[in-house]
Write an enzyme that holds these catalytic residues in place. Structure first.
Site, mmCIF file in Angstrom:
data_model
loop_
_atom_site.group_PDB
_atom_site.id
_atom_site.type_symbol
_atom_site.label_atom_id
_atom_site.label_comp_id
_atom_site.label_asym_id
_atom_site.label_seq_id
_atom_site.Cartn_x
_atom_site.Cartn_y
_atom_site.Cartn_z
ATOM 1 C CB SER A 125 2.715 57.822 44.565
ATOM 2 O OG SER A 125 3.819 58.219 43.792
ATOM 3 C CE LYS A 126 2.355 49.950 43.692
ATOM 4 N NZ LYS A 126 2.988 49.722 44.988
ATOM 5 N NE ARG A 127 5.748 60.635 41.703
ATOM 6 C CZ ARG A 127 6.435 61.647 42.214
ATOM 7 N NH1 ARG A 127 7.728 61.720 42.019
ATOM 8 N NH2 ARG A 127 5.834 62.571 42.931
ATOM 9 N N GLY B 295 9.067 53.879 45.112
ATOM 10 C CA GLY B 295 9.551 52.546 45.478
ATOM 11 C C GLY B 295 8.544 51.841 46.361
#
Ligand code: GLU
Length: 482
Positions: free
Chosen positions: A245-247, A249
């Protein structure tokens, strides 16, 4: 062309992510290996979530990666009549039925199932609705969904090229919806119709769809369509094995492009997410993967996504890349940093790129590492100042260095190096005592390409000017401290 036909079928609801790019790539490799056909299909029946912008981003991403397709893009939203016709056919044949159950009734069924500890399934209430009732409801303007009559017993087996046989009990499926009350097809229905009509021989897609496949097979059987082959490629997980996911990077192709990654490095890297050539080599181009690619050798284990490895590969590609291609890719990054404008000296940039690329891993790194060729040094590396500028005798050494360089003509790598070697002997100092402060003076940094390479590229005037400025800086620095 062979009769191998595959498709990549993105939903235009976001950017092209690493996982999607990998699915596209494996379809592409399979098509190219078999001299088959890759079809691009856009699954845009989710009107609310689909956007034009996302569609463009996905097409852009595919093009940038060099994943070309042979037919399409075809848009599902433009094929609604086809799905409606087939749904009508199933209704006529008694293989599907209208369901008028209201949201409240369905909620009730769900709650009851929950209470009884059963999986929530449609009860089949409208399965045997009398024709008069159906007509009455339709006349009243009720908007039904269409459900497939799913066999209550037996098994549906997915023969998966990567995973082997995966069995599903039919009793775990309810009569699922194929057309929604707004007359739009569900994903499972539309995909079957399209895969059939586009004569898809192999459905290669993400593992997350494996649970949809038995439902699709039930639709194929109801329509008496021949089944394609299936291959579900494993998930791409984050290093901690959680869902990417986005977290974690950058995960989209666009982000990597903006960060200065090369398409070839990304392609090489995502191929490794589930496949490796026979010789086990990790660095290869598509001529090799096209030649060797088979689905049988795709791993069924989840692939772990590791940006460090991608970055390492990118560094490799940067070093090996055609220098003109690389220079042209670096230029927009230099412009973005305002280091150059629209008019620039291409050959000068090319020399710089060629020099600094040895140590850098992304195009942004190259732009950063080149800044002192285009702009004055705003700040010297702090540690470097303490270590090299504040040493006793440095001012004298730099002044003598400047003097020695003043006589060098032409100002080449060999000649500047000669002058420096002679000065070292004359002053009886170690080379570090001369090289380190000079490097800091002319580049502002403590590391980088060869010192004399930097000098030659900066040219005599700039080199002398910067040494002089450094001398002033050190003199003033002492004054400040005192
Ligand atoms: N639109 C679906 C997705 O993006 C396609 C799945 C399939 O390939 O059938 O996941």
């Amino acid at each position: 062309m062979s009769d191998i036909r595959v498709r990549f079928a993105p939903s235009p609801t976001g950017n092209l992510h690493i996982g999607g790019a990998r699915t596209a790539l494996f379809n592409w490799l399979f098509a190219r290996h078999n001299e088959g056909c890759l079809i691009l299909r856009v699954d845009d029946t989710d009107i609310e979530r689909s956007t034009e912008k996302s569609m463009e981003a996905i097409l852009d991403g595919l093009k940038w990666l060099g994943l070309d397709w042979d037919e399409g893009p075809f848009y599902q939203a433009q094929r609604l009549e086809r799905y409606r016709e087939y749904a009508q056919q199933l209704l006529n044949e008694g293989k599907a039925y209208y369901c008028f159950c209201s949201k409240e009734e369905l909620d009730e069924m769900r709650k009851k199932a929950q209470k009884d500890g059963r999986p929530s399934m449609y009860s089949g209430k409208c399965r045997d609705l009398k024709q008069e009732m159906i007509e009455k409801y339709l006349e009243e303007g009720k908007k039904p969904v269409i459900r497939l009559k799913v066999p209550r017993a037996g098994k549906t087996v997915v023969h998966d090229i990567i995973r082997g046989n995966v069995e599903f009990e039919n009793s775990t499926f309810d009569d699922f919806i194929i057309m929604k009350s707004d007359n739009m097809p569900t994903y499972n229905f539309a995909t079957v119709i399209d895969d059939y009509e586009f004569k898809i021989s192999h459905v290669i897609r993400a593992e997350e769809h494996l649970s949809n496949t038995p439902k699709q097979i039930l639709i194929y059987e109801a329509l008496e369509f021949k089944l394609p082959e299936f291959a579900h490629v494993s998930m791409v997980l984050a290093p901690d094995r959680s869902k990417l996911s986005k977290r974690h990077g950058a995960t989209s192709v666009q982000e990597f492009r903006d960060l200065g990654y090369l398409p070839e490095a990304i392609i090489n890297y995502i191929t490794l997410l589930g496949w490796i050539p026979q010789d086990g080599e990790e660095i290869f181009d598509t001529s090799k993967s096209i030649k060797e690619f088979t689905l049988e050798r795709v791993s069924k284990n989840p692939a772990i996504y590791d940006t460090k490895k991608l970055t390492w590969l990118n560094g490799h590609y940067i070093r090996e890349y055609d220098i003109d291609k690389l220079t042209n890719m670096v230029i927009p990054f230099l412009q973005k940093k305002n280091l150059i404008g629209d008019n620039y000296d291409y050959n000068y940039i090319k020399k710089i790129v060629n020099l600094v690329r040895e140590r850098e891993k992304t195009l942004i790194d190259i732009a950063d590492a080149s800044s002192y060729y285009f702009a004055e040094i705003e700040e010297y590396d702090k540690k470097g100042v303490k270590k090299y500028f504040l040493k006793t005798g440095v001012i004298d050494i730099l002044k003598k260095a400047k003097k020695a360089l003043e006589n060098v003509e032409p100002f080449t790598v060999e000649n500047t190096e000669d002058a420096y070697r002679r000065l070292i002997e004359e002053l009886k100092i170690s080379s570090g005592n001369l090289f380190h402060p000079t490097r800091l003076a002319i580049s502002g940094r403590t590391f980088g390409p060869g010192l004399f390479d930097i000098m030659e590229l900066l040219g005599k005037a700039k080199t002398l000017e910067r040494i002089e400025k450094a001398v002033e800086y050190i003199e003033n620095y002492h004054e400040e401290v005192e």
